[in-house]
Design a protein around this motif. Structure first.
Motif, PDB file in Angstrom:
ATOM      1  N   ASP A 144       0.814  -1.216   0.000  1.00  0.00           N
ATOM      2  CA  ASP A 144       0.000   0.000   0.000  1.00  0.00           C
ATOM      3  C   ASP A 144       0.841   1.257   0.000  1.00  0.00           C
ATOM      4  N   THR A 145       2.046   1.165   0.582  1.00  0.00           N
ATOM      5  CA  THR A 145       2.942   2.323   0.601  1.00  0.00           C
ATOM      6  C   THR A 145       4.292   1.906   0.012  1.00  0.00           C
ATOM      7  N   ASP A 146       5.130   2.880  -0.296  1.00  0.00           N
ATOM      8  CA  ASP A 146       6.442   2.551  -0.865  1.00  0.00           C
ATOM      9  C   ASP A 146       7.580   2.764   0.136  1.00  0.00           C
ATOM     10  N   ARG A 147       7.222   2.951   1.403  1.00  0.00           N
ATOM     11  CA  ARG A 147       8.278   3.138   2.417  1.00  0.00           C
ATOM     12  C   ARG A 147       9.229   1.948   2.446  1.00  0.00           C
ATOM     13  N   ASN A 178      10.249   8.170   9.367  1.00  0.00           N
ATOM     14  CA  ASN A 178      10.335   8.253   7.900  1.00  0.00           C
ATOM     15  C   ASN A 178      11.512   9.125   7.470  1.00  0.00           C
ATOM     16  N   PHE A 195       8.067   9.615  -0.842  1.00  0.00           N
ATOM     17  CA  PHE A 195       7.025   8.609  -0.601  1.00  0.00           C
ATOM     18  C   PHE A 195       5.748   9.009  -1.339  1.00  0.00           C
ATOM     19  N   VAL A 197       2.903   7.718  -0.571  1.00  0.00           N
ATOM     20  CA  VAL A 197       1.954   7.802   0.539  1.00  0.00           C
ATOM     21  C   VAL A 197       2.762   7.987   1.819  1.00  0.00           C
ATOM     22  N   ASN A 198       2.368   8.951   2.636  1.00  0.00           N
ATOM     23  CA  ASN A 198       3.084   9.159   3.887  1.00  0.00           C
ATOM     24  C   ASN A 198       2.804   7.984   4.827  1.00  0.00           C
ATOM     25  N   PHE A 199       3.825   7.218   5.185  1.00  0.00           N
ATOM     26  CA  PHE A 199       3.640   6.011   5.996  1.00  0.00           C
ATOM     27  C   PHE A 199       3.314   6.377   7.440  1.00  0.00           C
ATOM     28  N   HIS A 204      -0.657   1.771   8.252  1.00  0.00           N
ATOM     29  CA  HIS A 204      -0.062   0.999   7.155  1.00  0.00           C
ATOM     30  C   HIS A 204       0.801  -0.172   7.614  1.00  0.00           C
ATOM     31  N   ASP A 207       1.608  -3.601   5.686  1.00  0.00           N
ATOM     32  CA  ASP A 207       2.664  -3.787   4.684  1.00  0.00           C
ATOM     33  C   ASP A 207       3.775  -4.687   5.225  1.00  0.00           C
TER      34      ASP A 207
END
Length: 395
Positions: A144-147, A178, A195, A197-199, A204, A207
């Motif tokens: 869902d996020t790219d962190r 982050n 990012f 999306v802000n994790f 989130h 993930d």
């Protein structure tokens, strides 16, 4: 005196009532139907990659934790990673990001007696390895996020051991800010990490579960078995947080496709339905807080109500266990004598109601036989709870 150390360990574990993986290894024949169902489910998870979950219930001292330890050994024998924790006040199920950290600290790779998997990261997640490429692609396309994409990329490329340790700790659930992930990325690649999306860990965190389920498959394991004990402690949560815990149980019992090859088993007290679901009127709580989306909570509650119950052992199962206890007791203390198994069974059966009490009675009987070479009469009196109630009321 010459004695078998493993047998002594098993006898002492049984005597103390402390659940043990070693005990689960040698006393796995009880509850064959429940055990066969769970083993079948785990096998299917390994073959199909489709995750699933189950709840078992039983009375206190009837062997729920022992069954979890038996499943632990079965999963390891079938090349699956196992995580096992007991829920508690310090491990509340309404916060899955905290649960993740506890799970990671209690994750055992197949064939390992001690928890831990980070050393595998160090060996496998290296520059230009196929696993590294697969995991980076997975993080970009499936999460869902790219962190975690940036975090893993940092981990793979950095040569600074302090940075690597920080990133490892994040993967184990001690989330770093982050800004620190971005800072390391900028130092390593001289580029800014943006990012999409802000994790936020409370939003989130899933993930991380998805990543681990995929990573274990990439490392060559057949899946990930997660065992939760003492699930009845959900009943101590407040109404709203208990509902959050139900929602989280639903994430494992009715898992999303992103959770790969994961089998989850919850052990819960059989009194939970009466004490909590009915006693605290959970359906009314759902109507109050979640009247627009009650389905997921109701599904979990129904699942708890329908959970397989651990019934008392049959006579054949009990006799089989007693035979093994006799054998391990002989090995533990390097002795031998003739034991009338019918008489032994009768005395132990009269020695208590719970399975745990019967086993302790059996060991006490053998202890006395070993020390005095004479049979004993075993009795277990009911605990006078009035004494404890008075002590608490005086505080």
């Amino acid at each position: 005196m010459d004695f078998d150390f493993e047998a002594r360990t098993i006898i002492e574990a049984l005597r103390s009532g402390i659940p043990s993986r070693a005990v689960g290894k040698y006393f796995a024949q009880a509850r064959p139907r429940v055990l066969a169902d769970i083993e079948h489910d785990i096998t299917m998870v390994g073959k199909t990659g489709q995750s699933s979950g189950k709840i078992i219930s039983g009375k206190y001292g009837e062997g729920k934790t022992h069954l979890l330890n038996t499943i632990f050994n079965y999963a390891h024998d079938n090349n699956m990673v196992v995580s096992m924790i007991s829920l508690s006040k310090e491990t509340p199920f309404n916060k899955l990001y905290d649960i993740y950290r506890k799970l990671m600290a209690n994750t055992y790779l197949p064939g390992k007696k001690q928890p831990g998997f980070i050393h595998v990261f160090q060996e496998k997640l290296t520059l230009n390895s196929n696993i590294s490429s697969n995991m980076l692609l997975y993080c970009l396309e499936r999460l869902d996020t790219d962190r975690l994409f940036f975090l893993l990329k940092d981990y793979i490329h950095t040569n600074d051991m302090d940075e690597k340790a920080l990133l490892q700790s994040d993967l184990e659930g001690d989330f770093i800010p982050n800004t620190m992930v971005k800072s390391i990325y900028f130092r390593v690649f001289n580029q800014r990490a943006k990012f999409k999306v802000n994790f936020v860990k409370s939003r989130h965190y899933q993930d991380y579960y998805y990543l681990m389920s995929n990573l274990f498959k990439n490392l060559g394991y057949d899946g990930w078995v997660i065992l939760f004990d003492e699930t009845e402690l959900l009943g101590r949560l407040g109404n709203k947080t208990r509902m959050d815990a139900y929602r989280n149980m639903g994430r494992f019992l009715f898992p999303a496709d992103s959770l790969e090859s994961v089998y989850t088993l919850f052990a819960i007290s059989s009194s939970y339905v009466e004490d909590v679901i009915e006693g605290k009127k959970d359906n009314a709580v759902i109507d109050k807080y979640f009247s627009e989306t009650p389905e997921v909570y109701l599904k979990v509650i129904e699942k708890i109500k329908e959970a397989d119950q651990l019934s008392p052992l049959t006579e054949d199962e009990m006799r089989s266990i007693l035979s093994k206890i006799v054998l391990f007791h002989f090995k533990s203390y390097d002795w031998h004598t003739e034991v009338d198994m019918n008489d032994f069974y009768d005395k132990v059966s009269a020695g208590g109601y719970l399975l745990r009490s019967k086993i302790r009675a059996a060991i006490e009987y053998l202890d006395i036989l070993y020390q005095y070479r004479m049979k004993s009469h075993i009795t277990i009196n009911k605990i006078d709870s009035t004494i404890f109630e008075k002590e608490f009321s005086d505080e």
